[in-house]
Each structure stands twice: as structure tokens, then as C-alpha cells.
Design a protein around this motif. Structure first.
Motif: not given
Length: 750
Positions: A526-537
Motif C-alpha cells: 500500500n501507499h501512505r499519505g500525499a507522498e505515496r510512501e510504500p508500506w506493506w499491509n
């Protein structure tokens, strides 16, 4: 085999006519060479159902597996009479694990009288039965022991589950999977043998190595600690006993007493006089967590079984811990009143009856080949706050006690897991979780909102009755995971978390589960915030049903597992690099570095395999010993670099003239070996000499080294299996002598 039997082609005909028989493979004492037992191997009538794989596959497809299994066992014992398998011999009889529940050994015991008087029987159980229906398996083992028969655990080492269940089943014979003696030793083999030899030392169980086909396999079996062996080295399966070996008795360990069962209490397994302590539930919780952490360090050979009194005590926090246990250990069971058969995916559950004494206990059992521990506690019936309720308990590391307690719990585990879902703690039914109001509400609603706000996992609720299934609730933890405020995400579909590199396959499976109203678990990017930081959910979706059974909401629980996924990927990459490095090292050990051809060591292995196949199929194999004539003169005149180049060209020419399945190696210096498998015995020598002529012609062609051509020739000696020898060594010696005669005809004439 009669003409009628030869025409049998369906499983119905097999069962109606009883067209099943057994062949018997000897089991031998490695130290004395005495035959002490035979394994009965099922065979069908000649034709498409002759092999056991085809026979049992047909019965499984027809739903008649139990009938075939009963018929095979009866045929094995009846056939022992015709095969002249008399005392003191023992017969090993296989039990198909899939029929343990539908046919819980009654028919096996009914045919006990068909065995010859005094003939001992050992029932073999494969590791496939262990995790699927453990309670039935343990009951079956007890029934087998009641009639005085022994128990063997088959294919040990093929799966880690066999090591995990070994101390619970207490087999008299441990049969090592044939790969342990036939393949090169490694860390996995060391782990298996540590577990098996430790168990054998404690219990007196016998270790039997399967798949012994040559002297090397025999030496490896002894090195692994086996005292018994079977395989083609001792004799192939046949209709009667072998006559070229002495006969002896199989000395099984003393008959084992019943340890525990589904009517026993783990707390009751404590030895008389055990010192008991009193503690509140809060302390037992921490002791339980400590044992769970120890279990996760033990890995896939560990069994964990625990009781929770009532389903409401199997909390969401417990679910998370037990999900981790499932991922890291071999077998996990949870028992309690109203607990479903699968409280968490992978956890085997059991609903305890109102009269079951375990409902009044708090038990945690951790058992592996080299570790045993159990927390066994009994509720004292206090009133008041739940965490302050008192129990009398013992924390024991006595292996015998832990094993008995483990058997008592696993013997209650349900045979088949059912689809998981949210559970109502009072009734064991799918729970209807109320929607969370944005403000106000009842006391229960306020408490629920506070709990959801406090949890560290992201929690969302989507309205499945509204268009595009928008989010109607998110907690603070989800806001942090998403990098967006509640105001920014409420009313939107949660697909905003996805990006172009999110796995479309996982997304498709998630959407399919939602369409079906099913539970769903996965790990996706998935991606976080306006910066679209990737993270595994790591996401878990669960449906919420209304009174009519329709899905009205979906609850999602999200956890950031980026660190874990990154570490796992790095570990996999490191393992892949290590595997490639080891493969390169192994390739170097078996390859001639100058020509890239296999060296003598690899050639000999492949020739031995070709000779073994030839002996089975009645084919011939030719060995050609090729030596270059004139190479030394080129090497002396033009230098070693030119000589090396010449050898490379010769190697390429030889390779180009051979068939795809032929073997080629550089023996050393200017000598090469060629293997020609799969030849017709009647024409093998002529074919080999024809190939030798073609190779000589290829070698004689001029080779351009620098600006000047050079020319060499070859002398070739030919030997043929089986006329010139059955093994590689004699064939090589004969081909070498004939090559020398071809190179030095004057010496040969003398």
C-alpha cells in the motif's frame, strides 16, 4: 493371475472380486544381515490398476477408499500364509490415513485373527495423517496397541510434521524417508537425525532406513543410526519369503502403556505428589506468553496445545499471537467451550463439552523433539475481576508428563477445520458486530469506540449497502498508517491505499472474497499519505451480517509489516546468493575448468546411473576411452596455450558428434571418455565402433592455431556392458587396455 483378473479395469470390479494381493519386501538387521520382517505392499490386477498409486487414486475418486484399504490389509495378512512368513517374522501393514475417521480401525482389528499364529504385526502410519485428523489418529494408535500390534511412523523426515508428532504417537519403529540415505547430507538431515536418535534413545524405538540400494546407501543408513534397513540391496518385493538370508526375530521395545486420551485431563496427568502453587490469572497469562515465545523459537517441529475454558477468553490479542504461532510452528491447537474448529486460520480448535473436565483448566503444552514444557492449572472458582481469579498450577518440564498432557489435548482436536469467521462468545455462531456511531451511543458503543481507538492496529469499517462501499469508521492507528486524517478518508473506498505496484492478483482475490461475503487475509503493498510512501499491509477483512444473513459491513484490520517483509526478502536474497554460490562450487568440483566438460567424478556417477537403468531395462551401454595421438608434439612445439586451445577445439568437436543423451568427459591430459547408453545389446558393439570411427574422423580434421594448421589423431578403446563388465570400473579398465592396444599395436602383438 487368472484371465478374469487380467481383464479387470475398474475399481468396482477390483472390490467386488477381491482382486488385490500383496508382495513382500524384506526388512533386514543391518548388523547381522538377518531378515526379521517383511513390508506388505499392495498390488492390483494386471492392467491400469496394478500399481498402488493407480489403485488408490481410483478408489479415492470413487469414494471407496475405506473399502480398498480394508481389502488390502486383509490381503496382506492372508497372503502372509501363502508367502510362508512364519514366526518369528513380523509383517508391516500400511494404513491409509484418509480413512481413519470413516473407518476407525474396527475392520483392522476384525482381521487380526487372519494373521498366522504367532506372527507379529506392525501397522505403518504415514506423516500425511498427522495434521489432518490427529484425534482419530491417536485413537487408532491406542486400538492397535490394544491387540498387541506395533506402530511404525513412515516417511519420517519428508515433512517436519512427522518430527513434531513423533513424541505424541510414540511409534515403536521410526522409518526414515529414503531421501535421507540416497541424498547428500545437509543441515536438514542433521536436524532430523538429532530428533530421531534422541527419541530412539529415550524410548528404545527402532530406526529403519528405507531405499537402501547399494553399499553407499548401506553405509549412510548405519551412519544415520539405523539398525534396520530395506531396499533393493536386500531384495525386491516378491510373492514369497527370500531364501538366501538367515531369519531372526524383530525385537520391538516393550509394550507401551496407555498414556492419556480424550477423557483424560492434562492437569490430571501431573504425577502424584507434584508441588502445586496458587497464582492469579494475570500471572498465568504471562507464563503462557513466555511458553508461546519459546515455541516460536523451536520452529516447525514444535506442537502447541492450549485450553481457554471459554471462547470469550480467546481474545483478539490472543488471535494475533496464535496467528504468529501458526506461521512459525508445526501444529497449534486451542480448546474451549464454544470454540470453533478453526478459531484462527491454521489453529486447530475443539469445543469442549459441558462435562469435560478441561473446561475448568488453564493448560499450555509446548512439545518438540528436544524441548518439553507445560503449564497445567485448575480454576479454584473465585468470583470477582477476571484477571484476579486464582488457579492452582504447576509448571513442569518433565517430558513424560508433558507428552501425556499433549496427548490428552490433541486427542480432543476436531478432524476437519471449517471456514473461519467472527465468533459470538456466547453461542459459537457468526457474530453481528454493530456499526460504530460517530458520536454518542450506548455505553457498550462508547466502550467499543474507546477500545478501537486504543488498539495499535488500524481498524476500518466499510458500508457494504452504500454505493462504492465507502469507509464509515477509521481509528487513530489507521490514520497513521494511511498518512491521512479521518476527514480525508471517510466516505471514500479504501482502494486509495493501492498504487501501480500493488499486486493485481492479490487485489483480485480480495475483491472476489468481498463479492462472496467471505473472510480475507493477505499482505499487499500500500501507499501512505500525499507522498505515496510504500508500506506493506497485513490486512484481515471480516464480513458483518445482519439478522437475515446479508453482508452489511466489512471490518478491516491493518498492520504495518514493512520491517518484517523487508527482512524476509533480504533473507531470501541472501539464501538465493548462498545457493547460487554453493551451486557454482559444486559445478567446479564436477567440471573440467579447461573444456567445460564433466570430469571423471561426474562421468562415473552418470555412467553408474546409466548402467543401473540398463540393468532394469535390459539395454546395453558402451564406454569409449579416447586418447589423442600427436598432442604432446603440438604442446612441446607450440606451447601450453596452444595445447589448451587444441583440447578445447577437440572437446567441441566430440560434443557436436554425439547424441543428446550421450555422456562425454575429460579424464585428464589428452584423454576423454564417452558413454553411449540405451543401445540394443545385439548391435551395441557395432554401433559403438561406428561412433568411435566418427569421433576419430572429427579429431583428424586440421585445427587452425594462430596462423598455422595442426593435425592430431585419436586412438579409441571400446567396452560394452554387459559383456565386458557390469560396473564402471571393469568397463573403464577394458576400454583403457583396448585403447592402448590400438595406440601401440606392436606391444599388443607381443
Amino acid at each position: 493371475m487368472t484371465a478374469t483378473q487380467q481383464t479387470i479395469t475398474t475399481i468396482d470390479e477390483v472390490l467386488s472380486t477381491g482382486a488385490v494381493h500383496s508382495t513382500y519386501q524384506p526388512i533386514v538387521e543391518l548388523d547381522t544381515g538377518r531378515v526379521v520382517a517383511y513390508e506388505a505392499l499392495a498390488r492390483g490386477p494386471q492392467g491400469p490398476l496394478h500399481t498402488p498409486d493407480a489403485l488408490f487414486a481410483a478408489a479415492r475418486a470413487a469414494g471407496r477408499l475405506a473399502e480398498l484399504d480394508r481389502l488390502c490389509r486383509s490381503a496382506a495378512l492372508r497372503g502372509a500364509v501363502a508367502a510362508e512368513l512364519r514366526p518369528p517374522l513380523t509383517v508391516f501393514v500400511n494404513v491409509e490415513p484418509e480413512v481413519l475417521e470413516s473407518a476407525p480401525m474396527d475392520e483392522l482389528l476384525a482381521i487380526a485373527t487372519t494373521a498366522p499364529a504367532g506372527l507379529r504385526v506392525v501397522v505403518e502410519i504415514t506423516e500425511r495423517a498427522l495434521a489432518t485428523r490427529p484425534a482419530d489418529l491417536l485413537r487408532a494408535v491406542e486400538r492397535v496397541r490394544e491387540v498387541g500390534w506395533g506402530v511404525a511412523l513412515d516417511d519420517v523426515g519428508a515433512e517436519s510434521m512427522s518430527l513434531a508428532f513423533m513424541p505424541l504417537l510414540r511409534p515403536d519403529v521410526v522409518k526414515l524417508d529414503l531421501r535421507l540415505v540416497q541424498q547428500r547430507p545437509g543441515p536438514a538431515v542433521a536436524e532430523i537425525m538429532n530428533a530421531v536418535n534422541g527419541y530412539a534413545e529415550r524410548t528404545g524405538a527402532l530406526v529403519l532406513a528405507e531405499g537402501i540400494e547399494d553399499e553407499q546407501h548401506l553405509a549412510m543408513a548405519s551412519a544415520l543410526g539405523a539398525s534396520l534397513g530395506q531396499g533393493w540391496y536386500f531384495g525386491r518385493p516378491g510373492p514369497t519369503a527370500v531364501t538366501d538370508r538367515p531369519v531372526g526375530a524383530l525385537d520391538l521395545p516393550p509394550a507401551q502403556l496407555r498414556t492419556a486420551g480424550a477423557t483424560d485431563s492434562p492437569f490430571g496427568c501431573l504425577p502424584e505428589g507434584t508441588q502445586l502453587r496458587t497464582a492469579p490469572k494475570a500471572l498465568l497469562i504471562e507464563l503462557s506468553k513466555h511458553l508461546e515465545r519459546q515455541a516460536m523459537r523451536l520452529g516447525e517441529t514444535c506442537v502447541v496445545a492450549a485450553t481457554f475454558q471459554e471462547a470469550r477468553h480467546f481474545t483478539p490479542a490472543t488471535s494475533l499471537r496464535y496467528r504468529d504461532l501458526v506461521a512459525r510452528t508445526g501444529f497449534v491447537a486451542a480448546l474451549g467451550a464454544d470454540l470453533p474448529v478453526e478459531p484462527v486460520p491454521g489453529v486447530r480448535g475443539a469445543d469442549l463439552a459441558p462435562t469435560d473436565p478441561v473446561r475448568g483448566e488453564w493448560d499450555v503444552v509446548v512439545l518438540s523433539p528436544h524441548f518439553s514444557a507445560a503449564l497445567l492449572a485448575r480454576d479454584l472458582g473465585d468470583e470477582g475481576p477476571d484477571r484476579q481469579r486464582r488457579y492452582e498450577y504447576a509448571l513442569t518440564y518433565d517430558r513424560r508428563t508433558v507428552e501425556r498432557a499433549g496427548v490428552a489435548l490433541v486427542a480432543r482436536v476436531a478432524a476437519q477445520p471449517a471456514p473461519a469467521g467472527p465468533v459470538d462468545a456466547d453461542h459459537g455462531q457468526p457474530a453481528a458486530v454493530p456499526a460504530v456511531a460517530p458520536d454518542g451511543g450506548t455505553v457498550e458503543e462508547v466502550l467499543l469506540r474507546r477500545a478501537l481507538a486504543a488498539t495499535t492496529s488500524g481498524v476500518t469499517i466499510a458500508d457494504m449497502t452504500a454505493p462504492d462501499q465507502p469507509l464509515v469508521y477509521v481509528n487513530a492507528a489507521f490514520e497513521q498508517l494511511a498518512g491521512l486524517s479521518a476527514a480525508q478518508v471517510l466516505g471514500r473506498n479504501c482502494r486509495f491505499l493501492q498504487g501501480p505496484d500493488t499486486d493485481p492478483g492479490v487485489v483480485a482475490r480480495m475483491r472476489a472474497a468481498v463479492r462472496e461475503g467471505a473472510e480475507f487475509r493477505a499482505t499487499l503493498l500500500n501507499h501512505r499519505g500525499a507522498e505515496r510512501e510504500p508500506w506493506w499491509n497485513e490486512i484481515h477483512l471480516a464480513p458483518v451480517l445482519d439478522a437475515g444473513g446479508a453482508v452489511v459491513q466489512y471490518i478491516g484490520v491493518q498492520t504495518d509489516v514493512t520491517a518484517r517483509v523487508t527482512a524476509e526478502r533480504e533473507l531470501l536474497q541472501e539464501r538465493d546468493r548462498t545457493r547460487r554460490h554453493l551451486a557454482q562450487i559444486e559445478e567446479l568440483a564436477y567440471t573440467d575448468p579447461l573444456t567445460g566438460l564433466p570430469n571423471r567424478r561426474r562421468f562415473e556417477e552418470r555412467m553408474e546411473a546409466a548402467l543401473w537403468q540398463a540393468r532394469l531395462g535390459g539395454d546395453a551401454v558402451a564406454l569409449l576411452f579416447l586418447d589423442l595421438d600427436g598432442f604432446k608434439a603440438v604442446n612441446d612445439a607450440r606451447g601450453h596455450a596452444a595445447g589448451d586451445e587444441l583440447l578445447q577445439v577437440v572437446a567441441d568437436r566430440l560434443r557436436a558428434r554425439l547424441r543428446r543423451g550421450d555422456l562425454l568427459a575429460r579424464l585428464g591430459g589428452d584423454e576423454f571418455l564417452v558413454g553411449l547408453p540405451g543401445l540394443d545389446p545385439a548391435t551395441a558393439e557395432a554401433e559403438a565402433r561406428q561412433v568411435a570411427g566418427q569421433l576419430c574422423a572429427a579429431v583428424r580434421e586440421p585445427v587452425l592455431l594462430g596462423s598455422a594448421p595442426v593435425q592430431v589423431s585419436a586412438s579409441i578403446g571400446v567396452s560394452v556392458h554387459p559383456e565386458d563388465g557390469a560396473e564402471f570400473g571393469p568397463l573403464l579398465h577394458r576400454a583403457d587396455a583396448r585403447m592402448y592396444a590400438a595406440k601401440h599395436p606392436a606391444d599388443a602383438a607381443v
